[in-house]
Design an enzyme around this catalytic site. Structure first.
Site, short mmCIF file in Angstrom:
data_model
loop_
_atom_site.label_atom_id
_atom_site.label_comp_id
_atom_site.label_asym_id
_atom_site.label_seq_id
_atom_site.Cartn_x
_atom_site.Cartn_y
_atom_site.Cartn_z
N ASP A 177 -6.24 4.13 3.94
CA ASP A 177 -6.30 2.88 3.07
C ASP A 177 -7.55 1.78 3.79
OD1 ASP A 177 -5.26 1.32 5.29
OD2 ASP A 177 -3.25 0.91 4.03
N HIS A 193 0.90 -1.19 0.14
CA HIS A 193 -0.04 0.09 0.10
C HIS A 193 0.92 1.33 -0.18
CE1 HIS A 193 -3.71 -2.21 2.27
NE2 HIS A 193 -3.17 -3.22 1.09
#
Length: 479
Positions: free
Chosen positions: A122, A26
């Site tokens: 996220d 990520h």
């Protein structure tokens, strides 16, 4: 891609705070998103990394060393560690939830110098949205996996409510609008456990969290996933914007192996090298690693193999990154005896970390044996390299299905009845991609996607327009 404005002084610019859970996969797209907000949209950006371990991993150190100008990267202190036997997602969630007080403190101190425009989280760090609510700013999720997984998340509460029995026993695939059917064995591991278990419960709650934000950015592009966020399936009212492919565009911190690898590639014929990497987190068992080595030896193809230390218990054994290595370790002692010597004319084996962006961009690379992590998949497409798909964990089997069946830029390796990939199967698939007409067709298609991906990101392209629209909205909310 800018808007013709004079850049405002960094301190007074509206500021975006980005929070990334401790998933290396990520962090890379988050760093690129932050870079674009600063460089193209006259925003300030602070990127917070919710660390899960006290010692920064080799991968984190490499990203930190080459973080883009104008982006402030901050590693938050790791919380008291959960046992290393705890599932990866539980450890990641624990780190993200524990980071919320730090996020609140940093957000408040930022607002004293510049208006805060948005909080971007996220899929794991949605609990931090409370900070955005307290400060009266929008909270957006940057979804670093494909639209197909986000669509599954958004549909999951409804699918789950109607399901009898376990997902792993389902004989009918899950059919999401505009996506390839998802068969039981392709589902993320967290859906294959008992539905009454804590592991499934926390996965379902993460899926429900996906709609608890004000908008979603997805790291994909409409040519690759045409139905992304088209709203026709009535599952979410949220604005969904495809802003990808956002991948690592900067030279990663150069280490001792980097120039050696590129020099070696320079000496190989065009399109002749098989590049193999299972990502920063992916691990094979000792037996499977040995079988892959024998397959490479059998093909007699040139290869560049980035190999993680085997792990008997999990396919994500290096998920939180690898420690800095000692120079004198016998790093490759787990490979079959004599393999490195026997293949020294053909191949190069590297322990655990390599300049992937530079490798995939090199003209001598002809195919990529990949775990189908989404960053790796997008990097392969952006460099026009067809793939051999060998998914390991998370949503990678879904990615592999989409890349083979829908995009037709990959061929999947198939396991035998015991879940083992034999050397004959591995070698056969590599040959198909490297030598046969099928490989040539894939190379042509992946080249077309490469062109469309580049178009999407240039001024006037769909992803560039989508990000500009969101950035403008954030900026206006500050005035």
């Amino acid at each position: 891609m800018g808007h013709g404005r004079e850049p405002s002084p960094a301190s007074a610019r509206p500021h975006v705070l980005l929070l990334c859970s401790p998933c290396m996969g990520h962090l890379i797209p988050f760093a690129e998103l932050a870079r674009r907000l600063v460089a193209d949209h006259d925003l300030g950006a602070t990127l917070l990394f919710a660390a899960a371990t006290d010692t920064p991993s080799e991968q984190y150190a490499s990203v930190a060393a080459s973080v883009p100008d104008g982006v402030n990267l901050v590693a938050l202190p790791a919380p008291p560690a959960l046992p290393t036997t705890a599932p990866v997602r539980e450890r990641a969630t624990h780190a993200a939830v524990s980071s919320v007080p730090h996020v609140r403190e940093i957000a408040r101190s930022l607002t004293s110098t510049a208006p805060l425009a948005a909080l971007v989280v996220d899929m794991v760090s949605v609990p931090a949205r409370d900070v955005a609510t307290e400060l009266g700013v929008p909270c957006y999720m940057f979804f670093t996996s494909p639209w197909m997984l986000l669509s599954l998340f958004l549909h999951l509460p409804e699918i789950d409510a109607g399901l009898v029995g376990e997902y792993r026993d389902a004989t009918e695939p899950i059919r999401l609008p505009g996506c390839v059917p998802i068969h039981a064995h392709e589902l993320p591991g967290s859906m294959l456990v008992d539905r009454g278990s804590d592991a499934f419960g926390s996965f379902l709650s993460m899926a429900k969290d996906a709609s608890r934000v004000d908008g979603i950015l997805v790291n994909t592009f409409s040519a690759l996933e045409p139905v992304v966020g088209d709203g026709t399936d009535g599952v979410t009212e949220l604005p969904v914007h495809a802003v990808g492919p956002l991948v690592w565009t900067r030279p990663a911190g150069v280490n001792r192996d980097h120039s050696r690898v590129i020099r070696w590639l320079d000496q190989q014929p065009h399109g002749s090298v098989v590049y193999l990497s299972f990502g920063s987190g992916g691990t094979l068992t000792l037996r499977q690693t040995a079988e892959l080595a024998l397959a490479l030896e059998t093909t007699r193809r040139r290869f560049l193999w980035v190999v993680n230390k085997p792990d008997e218990d999990t396919a994500s054994g290096a998920f939180f990154g690898t420690r800095q290595r000692e120079e004198d370790d016998d790093e490759l002692g787990f490979l079959p005896r004599g393999f490195v010597e026997r293949t020294s004319e053909l191949g190069l084996v590297l322990p655990s970390w390599a300049p992937q962006t530079a490798i995939l961009a090199h003209a001598s690379v002809g195919c990529f044996v990949t775990h189908c992590g989404w960053n790796s998949s997008l990097e392969s497409i952006l460099n026009g390299v067809p793939m051999v798909a060998w998914p390991l964990y998370a949503e990678q089997k879904m990615n592999g299905a989409m890349l083979e069946v829908q995009a037709e830029v990959a061929v999947r390796v198939h396991a035998d009845a015991d879940g083992f990939f034999t050397k004959e199967e591995i070698a056969g698939v590599i040959r198909r991609v490297m030598d046969e007409e099928e490989g040539a067709d894939m190379r042509k298609r992946v080249g077309e996607f490469r062109h469309k991906a580049e178009q999407a990101l240039t001024e006037g392209g769909s992803s560039a327009i989508a990000l500009a629209h969101v950035a403008d909205k954030w900026r206006c909310s500050c005035t």
